[in-house]
Design a protein around this motif. Sequence first.
Motif, PDB file in Angstrom:
ATOM      1  N   LEU A   1       0.828  -1.204   0.000  1.00  0.00           N
ATOM      2  CA  LEU A   1       0.000   0.000   0.000  1.00  0.00           C
ATOM      3  C   LEU A   1       0.865   1.258   0.000  1.00  0.00           C
ATOM      4  O   LEU A   1       0.590   2.231  -0.714  1.00  0.00           O
ATOM      5  N   GLN A   2       1.929   1.249   0.775  1.00  0.00           N
ATOM      6  CA  GLN A   2       2.831   2.403   0.791  1.00  0.00           C
ATOM      7  C   GLN A   2       3.524   2.591  -0.557  1.00  0.00           C
ATOM      8  O   GLN A   2       3.753   3.730  -0.981  1.00  0.00           O
ATOM      9  N   ARG A   3       3.858   1.487  -1.247  1.00  0.00           N
ATOM     10  CA  ARG A   3       4.460   1.628  -2.574  1.00  0.00           C
ATOM     11  C   ARG A   3       3.465   2.254  -3.545  1.00  0.00           C
ATOM     12  O   ARG A   3       3.844   3.041  -4.412  1.00  0.00           O
ATOM     13  N   CYS A   4       2.188   1.899  -3.405  1.00  0.00           N
ATOM     14  CA  CYS A   4       1.163   2.531  -4.245  1.00  0.00           C
ATOM     15  C   CYS A   4       1.143   4.033  -4.011  1.00  0.00           C
ATOM     16  O   CYS A   4       1.154   4.824  -4.967  1.00  0.00           O
ATOM     17  N   LEU A   5       1.122   4.439  -2.755  1.00  0.00           N
ATOM     18  CA  LEU A   5       1.054   5.863  -2.428  1.00  0.00           C
ATOM     19  C   LEU A   5       2.321   6.594  -2.847  1.00  0.00           C
ATOM     20  O   LEU A   5       2.291   7.783  -3.172  1.00  0.00           O
TER      21      LEU A   5
ATOM     22  N   ALA B   1      -4.145  16.911   6.254  1.00  0.00           N
ATOM     23  CA  ALA B   1      -5.143  17.634   7.049  1.00  0.00           C
ATOM     24  C   ALA B   1      -6.229  16.688   7.550  1.00  0.00           C
ATOM     25  O   ALA B   1      -6.709  16.820   8.685  1.00  0.00           O
ATOM     26  N   THR B   2      -6.613  15.722   6.709  1.00  0.00           N
ATOM     27  CA  THR B   2      -7.630  14.754   7.121  1.00  0.00           C
ATOM     28  C   THR B   2      -7.140  13.917   8.291  1.00  0.00           C
ATOM     29  O   THR B   2      -7.884  13.664   9.249  1.00  0.00           O
TER      30      THR B   2
ATOM     31  N   PHE C   1       3.096   7.422   6.819  1.00  0.00           N
ATOM     32  CA  PHE C   1       3.520   7.718   5.455  1.00  0.00           C
ATOM     33  C   PHE C   1       2.730   8.892   4.888  1.00  0.00           C
ATOM     34  O   PHE C   1       3.290   9.788   4.236  1.00  0.00           O
ATOM     35  N   ILE C   2       1.428   8.904   5.123  1.00  0.00           N
ATOM     36  CA  ILE C   2       0.584   9.997   4.634  1.00  0.00           C
ATOM     37  C   ILE C   2       0.988  11.309   5.291  1.00  0.00           C
ATOM     38  O   ILE C   2       1.090  12.345   4.621  1.00  0.00           O
ATOM     39  N   ILE C   3       1.246  11.273   6.594  1.00  0.00           N
ATOM     40  CA  ILE C   3       1.643  12.490   7.300  1.00  0.00           C
ATOM     41  C   ILE C   3       2.953  13.034   6.750  1.00  0.00           C
ATOM     42  O   ILE C   3       3.137  14.240   6.577  1.00  0.00           O
ATOM     43  N   GLU C   4       3.866  12.149   6.442  1.00  0.00           N
ATOM     44  CA  GLU C   4       5.200  12.560   6.029  1.00  0.00           C
ATOM     45  C   GLU C   4       5.288  12.917   4.549  1.00  0.00           C
ATOM     46  O   GLU C   4       5.961  13.880   4.163  1.00  0.00           O
ATOM     47  N   GLN C   5       4.599  12.146   3.695  1.00  0.00           N
ATOM     48  CA  GLN C   5       4.776  12.321   2.253  1.00  0.00           C
ATOM     49  C   GLN C   5       3.490  12.587   1.480  1.00  0.00           C
ATOM     50  O   GLN C   5       3.526  12.750   0.267  1.00  0.00           O
TER      51      GLN C   5
END
Length: 382
Positions: free
Chosen positions: A200-204, A249-250, A238-242
């Motif tokens: 999932l992180q590779r997708c993002l 914000a969500t 991962f979302i917070i960082e990248q």
Amino acid sequence: MNGGIRQGRRSNNLSLLQRSALLEEFRNNRDKSWELKAIFGHIVEFSGDQHGSRFIQQQLEEASEEEKETVFNEIVPHKTDELVRDVFGNYVIQKFFEFGTQAQKDTLANAIEYQVDSLSLQIYGCRVVQKALEFISAEQQSSIIRRLEYHILPCIKDAHGNHVVQKLIEVVPPERLTFLQLIGENILELATHPYGCRVLQRCLEHLPEEYTRSLLDAIHHYTIDLMKDQYGNYVIQFIIEQGQDHDKATVLSSIRGNLIKLAQHKYASNVCEKALVCTDSESRHILINEIMVATAVDGESPILTMVKDQYANYVLQRALTLSEGEQRDAFFNQVKPLLVTLRKCTTTYSRPLVSSKMTLLGEPEKKVPIASDNRAAPRRSL
């Protein structure tokens, strides 16, 4: 050179249990200047040997077309499957994808395609599949995806198969990744899986937003649950960082109002720290202020509660370090009266925090044992 057969120690998967005299000579005289043609007729045996495999790999990088063809013909078709799954032989197959002729690559790609589902789950076969994906044609890549699509979830959740899916995400254009919808439909199951969270992180990381938007929207439905999961917390970090600003914000909106409670959770505390470090100064100010104005529970200051908690104390230390300007002064003025209480506190988790606070406040520091971080070690990604 023929000669007799000698028993040898084999640690690989090849069925050969004996070592030829030529291979013995090669192993005992590796300083000799060997040529590739000297081992013709023994290519499969050498490929299954640690030193022999390395020699063939090196030779293939500069071999003539005729030499490559001779080596290739000793392997294909009868020994291909054997070497693909072998601890040393798989590297020889990989080398053909890098340095072989187009015809040789096509032949090997066809051999891999019909069994790619099982090879992807095999410790050595998965490496060959990954290498192949870098060098085969777009049509061949799509054929492999079509075969894997029926097994994509087991593949993602496999210790070896997940690397194949990650490689697909990295090298194949997103419009041909037809399994992305399946990932989105199983987002919670995959995000909380030790290998699924990596995929999932590779997708993002690699896909443009038009292909990750549905994945992110699905993730946002489970933000709090993922923060508290031993693997899901890495997806949120991962979302917070990248991530994009609106996705950050969500996530922050889910933390706000729950910071102190989340800080006391083994995995969510890592997310809280990441939020303090990676957010903008305005959002950080709001998060720190939440600690400062929190209502006492059972007559105890929330700050004192955080100090005594084995996870929240690290979040508090981070907040103290990152506070700025007038808020920093007010924060430390709020903490200072608690120092007497903190000095009397005997919990292991509070001691390093008492020490750091006294140093930051300009008071003499007492030597105290340093507690280790008992949480899962924060990592950028799995």
